[in-house]
Design an enzyme around this catalytic site. Structure first.
Site, PDB file in Angstrom:
ATOM      1  N   TYR A 143       0.866  -1.171   0.000  1.00  0.00           N
ATOM      2  CA  TYR A 143       0.000   0.000   0.000  1.00  0.00           C
ATOM      3  C   TYR A 143       0.904   1.223   0.000  1.00  0.00           C
ATOM      4  CZ  TYR A 143      -3.330   3.500   1.702  1.00  0.00           C
ATOM      5  OH  TYR A 143      -4.109   4.625   1.843  1.00  0.00           O
ATOM      6  N   ASP A 246       9.622   2.764  -0.232  1.00  0.00           N
ATOM      7  CA  ASP A 246       8.546   3.419   0.504  1.00  0.00           C
ATOM      8  C   ASP A 246       8.731   3.085   1.979  1.00  0.00           C
ATOM      9  OD1 ASP A 246       6.341   4.474   1.643  1.00  0.00           O
ATOM     10  OD2 ASP A 246       4.869   3.519   0.316  1.00  0.00           O
ATOM     11  N   LYS A 274       4.739   9.081   8.869  1.00  0.00           N
ATOM     12  CA  LYS A 274       4.478   8.425  10.158  1.00  0.00           C
ATOM     13  C   LYS A 274       5.474   8.763  11.283  1.00  0.00           C
ATOM     14  CE  LYS A 274       1.626   4.991   7.972  1.00  0.00           C
ATOM     15  NZ  LYS A 274       0.254   4.798   8.329  1.00  0.00           N
TER      16      LYS A 274
HETATM   17  N1  PMP Z   1       3.044   4.128   2.121  1.00  0.00           N
HETATM   18  C1  PMP Z   1       2.977   3.194   3.079  1.00  0.00           C
HETATM   19  C2  PMP Z   1       3.986   2.090   3.101  1.00  0.00           C
HETATM   20  C3  PMP Z   1       1.978   3.261   4.056  1.00  0.00           C
HETATM   21  O1  PMP Z   1       1.920   2.318   5.006  1.00  0.00           O
HETATM   22  C4  PMP Z   1       1.053   4.324   4.019  1.00  0.00           C
HETATM   23  C5  PMP Z   1      -0.045   4.467   5.061  1.00  0.00           C
HETATM   24  N2  PMP Z   1      -0.343   3.380   5.814  1.00  0.00           N
HETATM   25  C6  PMP Z   1       1.175   5.274   2.994  1.00  0.00           C
HETATM   26  C7  PMP Z   1       2.181   5.150   2.067  1.00  0.00           C
HETATM   27  C8  PMP Z   1       0.238   6.432   2.914  1.00  0.00           C
HETATM   28  O2  PMP Z   1       0.492   7.323   3.956  1.00  0.00           O
HETATM   29  P1  PMP Z   1      -0.620   8.381   4.427  1.00  0.00           P
HETATM   30  O3  PMP Z   1      -1.700   7.580   5.089  1.00  0.00           O
HETATM   31  O4  PMP Z   1       0.126   9.267   5.366  1.00  0.00           O
HETATM   32  O5  PMP Z   1      -1.095   9.096   3.219  1.00  0.00           O
END
Ligand code: PMP
Length: 436
Positions: A143, A246, A274
């Site tokens: 994701y 990511d 995060k």
């Molecule tokens: N990349 C990864 C690996 C994630 O786990 C997430 C959110 N869980 C995102 C991107 C998207 O981040 P956001 O919810 O801050 O938009």
């Protein structure tokens, strides 16, 4: 046992009147009978509006690395915002954060954003501009946020829809994504080197990027096989493809330098959010000089009214300083290891086949299967119903994991020895409950 959530249920009805499904993110909806309304958090705990206290292992889906309401971070934010929040100019604090970020991650340059979604969206654009190619590879179960380009074949996609491993189907994870967007994304099973090599060799001239969560933080914390990430790096070098890590979940969590440090591999671009701000909205796109140079003189747009705003930047300033100068991640690793081991022992004693995947700061449990899952297709073989029963029994006992086993258990600095011991006591009871 008295577990009363009557006030929560009543207020949630009101939430549903004005907010679709009563939540501001689809992932937070557990159904009308199980979605909580939370009043506050402190350290490792959250409280619902009925006053029930929970040891929190969801931690807002991962950003809380120090603890809820962590004093030094809150204080730095309060101090900064009393002098204003957005100026549409660079501030000294942004420069300080950027310098520390680059030192900690090993990246040459960084641009700030507000969410992981924004960061991955911009990273893809930069990679496309750098290579002059349009497609990219991601892996099933990953994701990368809510924008159209990446919302395909995420962990919730049933394995039966993913097609054969030789010819995987990219499955949209939402209605409303234009059909044409599908042509830009290639989803491959994680950890399958043969499939990856074959695809890259055949299609490298179309490939701008390989975007990878170095461990599957959104799909049961499945780990890369030894050598897998190294081979991705080699393929990217060989074919001039941009490697994007990511690190939205792994960054500043599995090591102070994130997955790049943990696995000893350098990416060309890496996205963070995060843990970077301990719960305040801040994100970043870091990269090498040559790739990030596309913003300087390559005609790539990156911006946003709130990028570099004082709230997120002050939070990052405090959080990164603490993570860089104190042995926080070491402590989290130790507590997380105790928890992983303790959970494993309890499940073994209860005769429940299981595999505990991931690393101590973020790990997952796969029940009903004793072998290590290597991709999200294998994950589907687990006993999800048993996991959910254990999760719900834990929640009634004041311990809050996600009810979906694909989402990690996250640890923070304030999960101390006693909190871990309390969790294991509750876990043993919950397992006994759920088995009968
Ligand atoms: N990349 C990864 C690996 C994630 O786990 C997430 C959110 N869980 C995102 C991107 C998207 O981040 P956001 O919810 O801050 O938009």
């Amino acid at each position: 046992m008295s577990y009363d959530v009557s006030k929560t249920r009543a207020l949630f009805k009101q939430a549903k009147q004005f907010i679709p499904n009563g939540v501001n993110s689809n992932f937070r909806y557990w159904g009308d009978d199980h979605t909580l309304v939370v009043a506050k958090g402190e350290g490792p705990y959250i409280w619902d509006i009925d006053g029930n206290r929970y040891i929190d292992y969801r931690l807002g889906f991962g950003p809380i690395i120090l603890g809820h309401g962590y004093g030094p971070v809150v204080e730095r934010v309060a101090e900064a915002i009393s002098n204003g929040t957005v100026f549409a100019w660079t501030t000294p604090l942004e420069i300080q954060v950027a310098e520390r970020f680059c030192r900690m991650t090993g990246m040459d340059k960084v641009r700030l954003a507000n969410s992981g979604t924004e960061a991955t969206m911009h990273a893809l654009r930069i990679a496309r501009a750098y290579t002059g190619r349009e497609r990219f590879i991601k892996f099933e179960g990953q994701y990368h946020g809510m924008h159209d380009y990446v919302l395909f074949s995420t962990a919730g996609t049933p394995a039966s829809l993913l097609g054969s491993r030789r010819n995987p189907i990219s499955v949209q994870s939402s209605s409303g994504i234009p059909e044409g967007i599908r042509r830009y994304v290639i989803n491959l099973p994680f950890n399958d080197l043969e499939r990856l090599e074959e695809t890259v060799a055949a299609r490298w001239h179309e490939l701008a990027a390989i975007m990878v969560e170095p461990m599957l933080g959104n799909a049961g914390c499945i780990m890369p096989r030894p050598g897998y990430l190294e081979r991705i790096r080699e393929l990217c070098d060989q074919y001039n493809i941009v490697l994007i890590f990511d690190e939205v979940k792994t960054g500043f969590r599995i090591a102070t330098g994130g997955a790049q440090e943990h696995f000893g591999i350098r990416a060309d671009l890496a996205t963070f959010a995060k843990a970077m701000g301990n719960g305040f909205p801040i994100a970043a796109i870091g990269g090498t000089q040559s790739v990030m140079g596309m913003i300087e003189d390559g005609g790539v747009s990156h911006g946003g009214t709130y990028t570099g705003n004082a709230v997120g930047v002050a939070a990052a300033d405090a959080t990164l300083e603490i993570l860089e100068t104190q042995p926080i991640i070491e402590s989290i690793n130790q507590r997380g290891r105790e928890l992983m081991d303790g959970i494993g022992e309890i499940l073994t004693a209860a005769d429940i086949p299981h595999y505990v995947t991931g690393l101590p700061p973020m790990f997952s449990l796969l029940l009903g299967v004793a072998e290590e899952p290597l991709d999200v297709r294998a994950y589907g073989a687990g006993d999800e119903a048993l996991y959910e029963r254990i999760a719900m029994a834990l929640i009634e006992r004041g311990v809050m994991p996600e009810n979906d086993s694909r989402e990690p258990w996250f640890l923070c600095y304030r999960h101390d020895e006693r909190v871990v011991a309390d969790t294991l006591t509750a876990f043993e009871d919950a397992v006994n409950d759920a088995k009968h």
